[in-house]
Design an enzyme around this catalytic site. Structure first.
Site, mmCIF file in Angstrom:
data_model
loop_
_atom_site.group_PDB
_atom_site.id
_atom_site.type_symbol
_atom_site.label_atom_id
_atom_site.label_comp_id
_atom_site.label_asym_id
_atom_site.label_seq_id
_atom_site.Cartn_x
_atom_site.Cartn_y
_atom_site.Cartn_z
ATOM 1 N N CYS A 1 163.892 25.262 56.269
ATOM 2 C CA CYS A 1 162.549 25.781 56.076
ATOM 3 C C CYS A 1 161.506 24.851 56.676
ATOM 4 C CB CYS A 1 162.267 26.023 54.590
ATOM 5 S SG CYS A 1 162.756 24.656 53.528
ATOM 6 N N GLU A 7 159.872 27.657 46.294
ATOM 7 C CA GLU A 7 159.652 27.233 47.677
ATOM 8 C C GLU A 7 160.262 28.307 48.558
ATOM 9 O OE1 GLU A 7 160.483 26.057 51.339
ATOM 10 O OE2 GLU A 7 161.965 24.870 50.248
#
Length: 546
Positions: free
Chosen positions: A328, A294
């Protein structure tokens, strides 16, 4: 030996403590903060259960008071990686052969230790080392990590129970083997829970792990390792390898024939480099490695003219500025309709006027420091460029100061060009950018949202009109792996919203679900026939009757 097949306890999400004034929880956390501030920790590499002090060290400082040193960590390098690979390989057989109930018990014990006697330590370490306020530390270092431990056990049990059909005189089984080799876990600074999940999820499935914690958050990572040690994790199952330069661990780990998997959270650039390096070394490996990653996002909030103004404004403030935008999933690009933008702008400004910025030890501060000087310089460069640009203007905030800590005021930029840099590039700080669109161009704005960014992590739509919500859901189907309706695009909860995105946001293997755990096993189908054939021939092969 037992022949019982115990069921693991059904998980539930860990309750979030409020830390209200006068509460015992607040007093205990404040006391632990004072204790850790008064200590200096010497953090070694830990290989096969043994502390390794290399002598090459980096100081760990408090981001909101960078003159205060919490300790130092010792750098691992090629020699330590080689030792860790040997330790992981030596531990692998016994760990993989351990009954799942026993492996599960270790992580369930870790969850209970974190929920109880270790909670203040992990929260305080995260507050000091990563400049998180009490709430952000609580939902991360305590609640989310507890949830990872408990729900991963639950999902692993479900995965092992998934077995094939067995018709007739045969018994079909599916064995979920650990990968043939070690897993390299490379973890980020912004979430202690991710630092915990990335090495432990593969370990739960019987793998052994080399863990490279973020050099910017090694302080909390070390306490987390000691928690796992107290929970009973055997030596060599997870090997702790801090380093100032990720390549010092990554390069020798990827060069090993025993490398079998990468569990990564970090920048897209680093992930691209690691993936390319793995590809170049494919002939080296005994098996094709599993790659789970990720990276980041350029996450959006789109408001329709039918949206609730206060709800949109609150989502902008929380989604963009909690933990200084260093998530994020943080909302860093906003698409607001012209008709209600003045009201939204006024409400955002009113809320920001009440926010204070400062050390997290003062619980009244909603915003704290960014992680370090490098982040401070990169973020403020965007602010300075916007202040000087004809294509954008700073409409809220914009101040910053690194004299004592790395403080940046929550900043809102209005872009006149929807492709202005801060609408497209990940900033990873307390900066968000708004583009105001004509109300009658909602459909075109959805196209713009989908096509502007290479990322596809999180996003949100605000509207009261149900047809509009459906329109946005359909048009933005590929634009976000986690999509929110009338809510901020941050704060995914384990067991409720499995987290991950596609495109340049990663492999979308959904941390906090069985989808992630299944990547850390290599299934083997087994067929046992109880009454095997005793001759090759079949009825069809016989001659026709005369």
């Amino acid at each position: 030996m037992t022949n019982a097949r115990p069921s693991t306890p059904p998980p539930s999400n860990e309750p979030v403590r409020a830390y209200a004034p006068g509460s015992d929880a607040r007093a205990a956390l404040q006391q632990r903060l004072r204790e850790l501030r008064g200590q200096r920790v010497d953090v070694p590499a830990i290989i096969g259960g043994e502390a390794v002090f290399t002598g090459a060290t980096t100081e760990m400082v408090v981001p909101h008071e960078h003159s205060h040193v919490l300790g130092e960590f010792h750098h691992a390098g090629a020699d330590e990686v080689a030792q860790a690979i040997d330790a992981a390989q030596a531990a692998k057989g016994e760990w993989a052969a351990m009954d799942f109930a026993d492996r599960a018990a270790i992580f369930l014990r870790a969850a209970d230790l974190l929920a109880g006697p270790w909670r203040d330590t992990l929260n305080a370490a995260t507050m000091l080392g990563q400049s998180k306020n009490a709430h952000q530390a609580e939902i991360d270092a305590a609640c989310e990590l507890i949830d990872f431990f408990r729900f991963n056990v639950h999902y692993a049990e479900q995965l092992y129970a998934e077995q094939p059909n067995s018709p007739g005189a045969a018994w079909n089984q599916m064995q979920y083997r650990p990968l043939e080799g070690f897993v390299l876990a490379v973890t980020p600074f912004n979430f202690t829970s991710i630092q915990g999940n990335l090495p432990t999820a593969p370990a739960l499935m019987g793998n052994t792990v080399l863990w490279k914690p973020s050099e910017r958050a090694t302080y909390a990572a070390y306490f987390l390792y000691k928690l796992l040690e107290e929970a009973g994790l055997p030596d060599g199952v997870i090997n702790f390898l801090p380093a100032e330069n990720g390549a010092d661990v990554g390069d020798p780990a990827l060069a090993s024939e025993h490398f079998a998997g990468l569990h990564f959270t970090g920048s897209a650039g680093t992930f691209n480099h690691l993936w390319s390096s793995i590809g170049e070394r494919l002939p080296t490996y005994r098996t094709y490695p599993t790659i789970v990653g990720e990276t980041g996002g350029k996450d959006f909030i789109v408001a329709h003219a039918s949206a609730d103004v206060d709800a949109v404004a609150t989502a902008i403030v929380r989604g963009s500025f909690e933990y200084q935008g260093q998530k994020c999933s943080a909302s860093s690009r906003l698409y607001m309709p012209a008709s209600i933008w003045p009201e939204i702008r006024a409400e955002v400004a009113a809320q920001l006027d009440t926010i204070t910025t400062g050390p997290p030890e003062d619980f009244t501060n909603f915003v704290n420091a960014v992680i370090d000087q490098r982040a401070f310089d990169e973020i403020t460069a965007y602010i300075d460029a916007a202040a000087a640009s004809d294509d954008a203007e700073i409409i809220m905030g914009g101040a910053y100061d690194d004299s004592d800590g790395y403080f940046i005021e929550p900043t809102v930029i209005q872009a006149h060009d929807p492709h202005y840099a801060t609408m497209e590039e990940e900033i990873f700080g307390p900066v968000t950018t708004v583009y105001v669109y004509p109300d009658d161009d909602f459909a075109g704005t959805l196209d713009l949202v989908d096509e502007t960014s290479p990322y596809a992590l999180t996003g949100a739509i605000f509207a009261r009109d149900r047809a509009v919500i459906r329109q946005a859901m359909d048009r933005l189907e590929q634009a976000a792996g986690n999509f929110y309706i009338n809510d901020k695009p941050t704060g995914a909860v384990v067991g409720q919203q499995p987290f991950g995105g596609a495109r340049r946001s990663g492999t979308n293997d959904k941390a906090g679900s069985w989808l992630n755990l299944v990547r850390w096993v290599s299934p083997r189908a087994i067929k046992e026939t109880f009454t095997p054939a005793t001759h090759y021939s079949y009825p069809w092969n016989a001659p026709d009757a005369a």
